[in-house]
Design a protein around this motif. Structure first.
Motif, mmCIF file in Angstrom:
data_model
loop_
_atom_site.group_PDB
_atom_site.id
_atom_site.type_symbol
_atom_site.label_atom_id
_atom_site.label_comp_id
_atom_site.label_asym_id
_atom_site.label_seq_id
_atom_site.Cartn_x
_atom_site.Cartn_y
_atom_site.Cartn_z
ATOM 1 N N GLY A 60 20.761 -13.038 19.563
ATOM 2 C CA GLY A 60 21.015 -13.899 20.525
ATOM 3 C C GLY A 60 19.602 -14.728 21.121
ATOM 4 O O GLY A 60 18.545 -14.248 20.398
ATOM 5 N N ALA A 61 19.461 -15.375 21.718
ATOM 6 C CA ALA A 61 18.275 -16.280 22.226
ATOM 7 C C ALA A 61 18.681 -16.674 23.718
ATOM 8 O O ALA A 61 19.706 -16.564 24.348
ATOM 9 C CB ALA A 61 18.191 -17.243 21.253
ATOM 10 N N ASN A 62 17.441 -16.883 24.599
ATOM 11 C CA ASN A 62 17.733 -17.450 25.765
ATOM 12 C C ASN A 62 18.607 -18.324 26.098
ATOM 13 O O ASN A 62 19.214 -18.541 26.970
ATOM 14 C CB ASN A 62 16.179 -18.090 26.521
ATOM 15 C CG ASN A 62 15.308 -16.971 26.955
ATOM 16 O OD1 ASN A 62 15.504 -16.621 27.896
ATOM 17 N ND2 ASN A 62 14.606 -16.225 25.745
ATOM 18 N N SER A 63 18.761 -19.383 25.077
ATOM 19 C CA SER A 63 19.498 -20.577 25.233
ATOM 20 C C SER A 63 20.879 -20.270 24.516
ATOM 21 O O SER A 63 21.778 -20.945 24.794
ATOM 22 C CB SER A 63 19.049 -21.650 24.337
ATOM 23 O OG SER A 63 18.612 -21.293 23.153
ATOM 24 N N ASP A 64 20.909 -18.973 23.971
ATOM 25 C CA ASP A 64 22.105 -18.647 23.219
ATOM 26 C C ASP A 64 22.634 -17.184 23.297
ATOM 27 O O ASP A 64 22.268 -16.527 22.193
ATOM 28 C CB ASP A 64 22.331 -19.319 21.782
ATOM 29 C CG ASP A 64 23.660 -19.162 21.020
ATOM 30 O OD1 ASP A 64 24.719 -18.973 21.739
ATOM 31 O OD2 ASP A 64 23.774 -19.322 19.688
ATOM 32 N N PRO A 65 22.970 -16.663 24.313
ATOM 33 C CA PRO A 65 23.104 -15.164 24.322
ATOM 34 C C PRO A 65 24.049 -14.706 23.601
ATOM 35 O O PRO A 65 25.248 -15.453 23.574
ATOM 36 C CB PRO A 65 23.388 -15.014 25.926
ATOM 37 C CG PRO A 65 23.431 -16.302 26.487
ATOM 38 C CD PRO A 65 23.269 -17.332 25.465
ATOM 39 N N LYS A 66 23.823 -13.484 22.917
ATOM 40 C CA LYS A 66 24.763 -12.744 21.949
ATOM 41 C C LYS A 66 24.474 -11.241 21.997
ATOM 42 O O LYS A 66 24.401 -10.799 23.315
ATOM 43 C CB LYS A 66 24.405 -13.371 20.667
ATOM 44 C CG LYS A 66 25.043 -14.941 20.490
ATOM 45 C CD LYS A 66 25.278 -15.143 19.006
ATOM 46 C CE LYS A 66 25.895 -16.501 19.046
ATOM 47 N NZ LYS A 66 25.566 -17.258 17.774
ATOM 48 N N HIS A 67 24.471 -10.651 20.955
ATOM 49 C CA HIS A 67 24.700 -9.219 20.975
ATOM 50 C C HIS A 67 23.299 -8.514 20.971
ATOM 51 O O HIS A 67 23.012 -7.176 21.475
ATOM 52 C CB HIS A 67 25.607 -8.500 19.967
ATOM 53 C CG HIS A 67 26.769 -9.113 19.928
ATOM 54 N ND1 HIS A 67 27.241 -9.812 18.804
ATOM 55 C CD2 HIS A 67 27.753 -9.429 20.689
ATOM 56 C CE1 HIS A 67 28.331 -10.427 19.135
ATOM 57 N NE2 HIS A 67 28.820 -10.139 20.209
ATOM 58 N N TYR A 68 22.333 -8.902 20.398
ATOM 59 C CA TYR A 68 20.873 -8.339 20.027
ATOM 60 C C TYR A 68 19.923 -9.243 20.212
ATOM 61 O O TYR A 68 20.093 -10.465 19.728
ATOM 62 C CB TYR A 68 21.013 -7.062 18.994
ATOM 63 C CG TYR A 68 20.814 -7.779 17.654
ATOM 64 C CD1 TYR A 68 19.622 -8.091 16.996
ATOM 65 C CD2 TYR A 68 21.816 -8.562 16.882
ATOM 66 C CE1 TYR A 68 19.169 -8.751 15.897
ATOM 67 C CE2 TYR A 68 21.595 -9.024 15.774
ATOM 68 C CZ TYR A 68 20.126 -9.213 15.142
ATOM 69 O OH TYR A 68 20.190 -9.797 14.172
ATOM 70 N N VAL A 69 18.676 -8.591 20.502
ATOM 71 C CA VAL A 69 17.380 -9.435 20.277
ATOM 72 C C VAL A 69 16.206 -8.894 19.734
ATOM 73 O O VAL A 69 16.142 -7.634 19.783
ATOM 74 C CB VAL A 69 16.908 -10.146 21.834
ATOM 75 C CG1 VAL A 69 17.848 -11.363 22.129
ATOM 76 C CG2 VAL A 69 17.074 -9.117 22.795
ATOM 77 N N VAL A 70 15.128 -9.285 19.103
ATOM 78 C CA VAL A 70 14.264 -8.708 18.523
ATOM 79 C C VAL A 70 12.895 -9.291 18.719
ATOM 80 O O VAL A 70 12.733 -10.453 18.776
ATOM 81 C CB VAL A 70 14.410 -8.863 16.918
ATOM 82 C CG1 VAL A 70 13.237 -8.096 16.144
ATOM 83 C CG2 VAL A 70 15.747 -8.415 16.483
ATOM 84 N N GLU A 71 11.833 -8.557 18.726
ATOM 85 C CA GLU A 71 10.506 -9.145 19.387
ATOM 86 C C GLU A 71 9.782 -8.069 18.354
ATOM 87 O O GLU A 71 9.693 -6.982 18.392
ATOM 88 C CB GLU A 71 9.947 -9.039 20.738
ATOM 89 C CG GLU A 71 8.971 -9.866 21.014
ATOM 90 C CD GLU A 71 9.484 -10.991 21.909
ATOM 91 O OE1 GLU A 71 9.556 -12.187 21.399
ATOM 92 O OE2 GLU A 71 9.304 -10.797 22.982
ATOM 93 N N LYS A 72 8.553 -8.848 17.879
ATOM 94 C CA LYS A 72 7.590 -8.022 16.862
ATOM 95 C C LYS A 72 6.533 -7.220 17.872
ATOM 96 O O LYS A 72 6.106 -7.958 18.841
ATOM 97 C CB LYS A 72 6.721 -8.821 16.266
ATOM 98 C CG LYS A 72 5.957 -8.070 14.918
ATOM 99 C CD LYS A 72 5.822 -8.978 13.610
ATOM 100 C CE LYS A 72 4.763 -10.052 14.116
ATOM 101 N NZ LYS A 72 3.356 -9.854 14.091
#
Ligand code: A2P
Length: 284
Positions: free
Chosen positions: A268-280
Motif C-alpha cells: 500500500g501507499a498513502n494515496s492507495d492503502p492496501k495490506h502492507y508497507v515497507v521502509e528501509k
C-alpha cells in the motif's frame, strides 16, 4: 548494560554550537551497545507528524578546504517517539567511518543537531486498509518507527492484535526494543492513554541470528517454517485479517516483501492503502 549520558569518551569530538539552520538541542543520549545509541532532542513547536514517519537530521559537514564553506550532512531518521511526546527521540547505528554517525555518536546533552521539520514516510496507518491484526517486522535499527507506532493509541484502537517481531544479530541489540516494550506495559500514562485492556493486545517476538537467545533465527525463516505462528498460537498471515509494516535492512525488506506477497498481501501507499508497507532502516 546501558550507559546513560553524560558520557565520558576520550575520542569524543565536541559538536560545535553554532548558528545552524533548523537547530534543535540534544536533551538525552543513551548508548545501548558499542554499535547502537538513542537520543532525544527538543521538538520544533510547529512540527506535527504521524507515528512512523521520518525526518532528515544531521550535523554541519566539515568546511570545504577551498572555500571554507560548510554544508549540512543530513540522513533520513524515523522518529521513534510518539506524536504526543513533547520531545523527539531517534535510534541510531554507529558506523565507525560513516560520514554522519561517526560524528553523531559523540553528541551530548546541550549540543545542537540539524532537524528539517518536514516529516514523510510510508509506515503510517493511513497507508493500510482496515484489518484485525497488525504485524510490525523489524531488524536492527528498523525498530525505530515501531517505537513510535507502539505508543500511538490509534494502533491499539484499529487492531485486535499487535505483533512486533525484532531480529538482530546479538542479544544486546534487542535491548532498546525490549526496554521500550517493558516500559509501554508498565507506564502509567500509557495505561491511562491507551488502556490496560488495549495494551494486552501487544505481543513481542524477539529473535537473534548470531548469538544464543531463547528464540534464534531470521524471522523470514521462522515464518516459512511456520514456527512463528506455532509459537504465538496464531493463524498464518492472510490478506483478509492481517496487515504488516516492515522496516529493516535492504535484503530483509526484499525477502519479507516477497513472502508477504506469497500470502496474497499487496503493498500500500498513502494515496492507495492496501495490506502492507515497507521502509528501509537508516544506514550511514
Ligand atoms: P544474519 O545475522 O543471519 O545476517 P544487520 O545488523 O546486518 O542489519 O542485520 C540485522 C538482522 O537482520 C540480523 O539478525 C540478520 O541476520 C537479519 N537479516 C539480514 N538479512 C536478512 C534477510 N534477507 N532476511 C531476514 N533477516 C535478515
Amino acid at each position: 548494560m546501558t550507559e546513560h549520558s553524560p558520557v565520558t569518551q576520550t575520542d569524543a569530538k565536541p559538536v560545535k554550537t553554532m548558528a545552524m539552520p533548523d537547530a534543535q538541542t540534544v536533551t538525552e543520549v543513551t548508548h545501548w551497545t558499542d554499535r547502537l545509541f538513542s537520543f532525544r532532542v527538543t521538538r520544533p513547536a510547529s512540527l506535527r507528524f504521524r507515528s512512523g514517519e521520518f525526518v532528515m537530521i544531521g550535523l554541519m559537514g566539515d568546511p570545504d578546504p577551498k572555500t571554507g564553506k560548510q554544508k549540512p550532512l543530513l540522513r533520513a531518521y524515523s522518529i521513534a517517539s510518539p506524536s504526543w511526546d513533547e520531545e523527539l527521540e531517534f535510534y541510531s547505528i554507529k558506523v565507525p567511518d560513516g560520514p554522519l554517525t561517526s560524528r553523531l555518536q559523540h553528541i551530548q546533552p546541550g549540543d545542537e543537531i540539524i532537524l528539517r521539520p518536514k516529516p514523510v514516510g510510508t509506515l503510517v496507518h493511513d497507508a493500510l486498509l482496515p484489518g484485525k491484526r497488525i504485524w510490525f517486522f523489524a531488524t536492527g535499527t528498523g525498530f525505530a518507527p515501531f517505537a513510535s507506532l507502539l505508543r500511538d493509541p490509534q494502533t491499539f484502537e484499529d487492531y485486535d492484535e499487535i505483533i512486533i517481531t525484532h531480529t538482530c544479530r546479538e542479544v544486546g541489540e534487542l535491548e532498546y526494543g525490549r526496554t521500550l516494550i517493558e516500559d509501554i506495559r508498565q507506564d502509567e500514562l500509557l495505561n491511562e492513554l491507551i488502556g490496560a485492556e488495549n495494551l494486552a493486545k501487544l505481543r513481542y517476538y524477539p529473535t537473534t541470528t548470531r548469538e544464543e537467545s531463547p528464540k534464534m533465527g531470521r524471522i523470514t525463516d521462522l515464518m516459512r517454517s511456520g514456527e512463528v505462528y506455532r509459537d504465538l498460537g496464531v493463524e498464518p498471515i492472510s490478506p483478509e485479517h492481517d496487515r504488516a509494516m516492515v522496516c529493516g535492512n535492504l535484503a530483509f525488506n526484499l525477502e519479507i516483501k516477497e513472502l508477504l506477497e506469497s500470502y496474497g498481501l499487496e503493498e500500500g501507499a498513502n494515496s492507495d492503502p492496501k495490506h502492507y508497507v515497507v521502509e528501509k532502516a537508516f544506514l550511514d
